[in-house]
Write a protein that holds these residues in place. Sequence first.
Motif, PDB file in Angstrom:
ATOM      1  N   PRO A  77       0.802  -1.234   0.000  1.00 31.41           N
ATOM      2  CA  PRO A  77       0.000   0.000   0.000  1.00 31.41           C
ATOM      3  C   PRO A  77       0.836   1.285   0.000  1.00 31.41           C
ATOM      4  CG  PRO A  77       0.256  -0.728   2.238  1.00 31.41           C
ATOM      5  CD  PRO A  77       1.062  -1.693   1.389  1.00 31.41           C
ATOM      6  N   ALA A  78       2.169   1.202  -0.154  1.00 34.16           N
ATOM      7  CA  ALA A  78       3.072   2.316   0.161  1.00 34.16           C
ATOM      8  C   ALA A  78       2.757   3.598  -0.617  1.00 34.16           C
ATOM      9  CB  ALA A  78       4.523   1.885  -0.086  1.00 34.16           C
ATOM     10  N   SER A  79       2.708   3.526  -1.947  1.00 37.64           N
ATOM     11  CA  SER A  79       2.495   4.748  -2.736  1.00 37.64           C
ATOM     12  C   SER A  79       1.118   5.358  -2.480  1.00 37.64           C
ATOM     13  CB  SER A  79       2.657   4.461  -4.231  1.00 37.64           C
ATOM     14  OG  SER A  79       4.011   4.234  -4.564  1.00 37.64           O
ATOM     15  N   VAL A  80       0.110   4.511  -2.401  1.00 33.79           N
ATOM     16  CA  VAL A  80      -1.249   5.009  -2.171  1.00 33.79           C
ATOM     17  C   VAL A  80      -1.341   5.682  -0.808  1.00 33.79           C
ATOM     18  CG1 VAL A  80      -3.669   4.360  -1.884  1.00 33.79           C
ATOM     19  CG2 VAL A  80      -2.302   3.334  -3.722  1.00 33.79           C
ATOM     20  N   ALA A 116      -0.562  -7.693  -9.389  1.00 37.59           N
ATOM     21  CA  ALA A 116      -0.100  -6.624  -8.493  1.00 37.59           C
ATOM     22  C   ALA A 116      -0.702  -5.277  -8.895  1.00 37.59           C
ATOM     23  CB  ALA A 116       1.422  -6.558  -8.512  1.00 37.59           C
ATOM     24  N   ILE A 117      -0.837  -5.038 -10.201  1.00 36.09           N
ATOM     25  CA  ILE A 117      -1.450  -3.798 -10.692  1.00 36.09           C
ATOM     26  C   ILE A 117      -2.911  -3.730 -10.250  1.00 36.09           C
ATOM     27  CG2 ILE A 117      -2.181  -2.528 -12.755  1.00 36.09           C
ATOM     28  CD1 ILE A 117       0.306  -3.728 -14.174  1.00 36.09           C
ATOM     29  N   GLU A 118      -3.621  -4.818 -10.440  1.00 34.96           N
ATOM     30  CA  GLU A 118      -5.041  -4.859 -10.076  1.00 34.96           C
ATOM     31  C   GLU A 118      -5.230  -4.600  -8.589  1.00 34.96           C
ATOM     32  OE1 GLU A 118      -8.961  -7.646 -10.957  1.00 34.96           O
ATOM     33  OE2 GLU A 118      -6.961  -8.551 -11.005  1.00 34.96           O
ATOM     34  N   LYS A 119      -4.363  -5.188  -7.779  1.00 36.55           N
ATOM     35  CA  LYS A 119      -4.431  -4.990  -6.331  1.00 36.55           C
ATOM     36  C   LYS A 119      -4.216  -3.517  -5.975  1.00 36.55           C
ATOM     37  CE  LYS A 119      -2.130  -6.450  -2.034  1.00 36.55           C
ATOM     38  NZ  LYS A 119      -1.003  -7.256  -1.473  1.00 36.55           N
ATOM     39  N   CYS A 120      -3.260  -2.862  -6.637  1.00 37.79           N
ATOM     40  CA  CYS A 120      -2.941  -1.450  -6.360  1.00 37.79           C
ATOM     41  C   CYS A 120      -4.103  -0.548  -6.781  1.00 37.79           C
ATOM     42  CB  CYS A 120      -1.659  -1.065  -7.078  1.00 37.79           C
ATOM     43  SG  CYS A 120      -1.008   0.536  -6.583  1.00 37.79           S
ATOM     44  N   ILE A 121      -4.681  -0.809  -7.958  1.00 33.79           N
ATOM     45  CA  ILE A 121      -5.809   0.001  -8.434  1.00 33.79           C
ATOM     46  C   ILE A 121      -6.993  -0.132  -7.478  1.00 33.79           C
ATOM     47  CG2 ILE A 121      -7.526   0.240 -10.275  1.00 33.79           C
ATOM     48  CD1 ILE A 121      -5.306  -0.695 -12.234  1.00 33.79           C
ATOM     49  N   HIS A 122      -7.261  -1.354  -7.051  1.00 30.62           N
ATOM     50  CA  HIS A 122      -8.386  -1.601  -6.137  1.00 30.62           C
ATOM     51  C   HIS A 122      -8.165  -0.872  -4.805  1.00 30.62           C
ATOM     52  CE1 HIS A 122     -11.787  -3.694  -4.401  1.00 30.62           C
ATOM     53  NE2 HIS A 122     -11.023  -4.065  -3.376  1.00 30.62           N
TER      54      HIS A 122
END
Length: 504
Positions: A77-80, A116-122
Amino acid sequence: MDTTLRDGEQTSGVSFLPSEKLQIAKLLLEELRVDRIEVASARVSEGELEGVKKITHWAAEKGYLDCVEVLGFVDTPASVDWLTEAGAKVLNLLTKGSLNHLTHQLKKTPVEHFAAIEKCIHYANEKGISVNVYLEDWSSGMRHSRDYTLELIAFLADQNVKRVMLPDTLGLLKPAEVAEYVGLVSEQFPEVHFDFHAHNDYDLSVANVMEAINHGISGIHTTVNGLGERAGNAPLESVVATLSDFTTVKLNVQENKIYRISKLVEQFSGLHIPSNKPVVGENVFTQTAGIHADGDNKKNLYFNDLLPERFGRTRKYALGKTSGKANILKNLLELGIKLEPEELSKVTQKIIELGDRKERVTTEDLPYIISDVLQNNSIKKDISIEGYHMTHSKGLKPTVQLKLKFKDQFYEAHASGNGQFDSFMLALQKIYKSLNKKLPKLTDFSVSIPPGGKTDAFVETVITWDYGRIIKTKGLDSDQTVAAMMATEKMLNIIEQIDSGNRA
């Protein structure tokens, strides 16, 4: 979208202070009126976090928060979380647009990366953050691993993503490739909003932006003054001018504010704008050749659509060896001065002489030159300095060898003094003593340059003499001592006229 504050800051040696970032952000959104700005990379430093907080706080108050974007990484979750702390609402997620980058940098499979992309977008959406996605090295991906790159775009088309951003990360594309690749993805994925992000390694960024626009791209990225890594990004100023004049695209950007923000970014970045840089360079609206100024006087024959007034600037006419009378007339008009034809010819000749010596003359210099020429015109020249040799060495007295023409005779003298001009005057006194003539007393000596300090052409020396009456003479030259000698030569001719009148 302008990325001066993010990608532009990747220019070697450029680092904006938080307060500087805020000022640039305000100008970009409020005055220049770009649609979006990218202001930082997540997790870079505490200073970066402080800068983004300043911008988002201001943007929230002004209603611009959705226009402020931050680059982040596939590191849930770092960047978000960093964006959340900074108060930002738009994440530009950096993904791998080529199989080469994915395999050798991340060492992951496409399946792992997509998950990993999908997890970050969600996760970002849960936090109330909207997501755009960068396909890093997209240009190489389209060249060498097209199946993977198109698969990634197809995957993103099914995600909650606002824009897919296509960077020519290494600046390697030629215009024909941009046309092919942008045309292909626009046709295959008509529902996706694509941005194009050009780099300028081959000086093709503006041409590539044009091709992207002509083949279906929906957004473009620029930086002020073309700042950016290596050779920089597509320069905002050139892109705006090109799209305005050569496409049907309608832009919100206020052209007349471009120069102002360009100079501010120049100041804050510490990187000087080349004088010949299109739109914002110091010389790009300056006509140097006299034939151009003459043509401008005759139905603006040398104007094009890049009128300086569009960008908050004015046309100038340079003064130098190629400028001619037309350029000088343009500058005189600006100063409200009108000369007689003979005077204009002599002023022109003086400027040509300075130009031959590679010295730069400005509009501010003109009154000095005119004053010198007019004074010369009013003085009959019976006496002239025909030659001189000056030395100035540490630990030794300055010396001058002087050759003077007095009417039809030549005289020479040598002297040492407390300075070069003092040595010159002592040598002159020897000559005048041999002629049984007296020199006036020097009562005042001043040196100045034209206001603004932008000239390298000359200094003006003004000398006041007492010869039973006050005489004031001026000399112009790039060398202070020579200018004083020119002023002295004028004085010698004036007192010769006075003595001749007395004798008559």
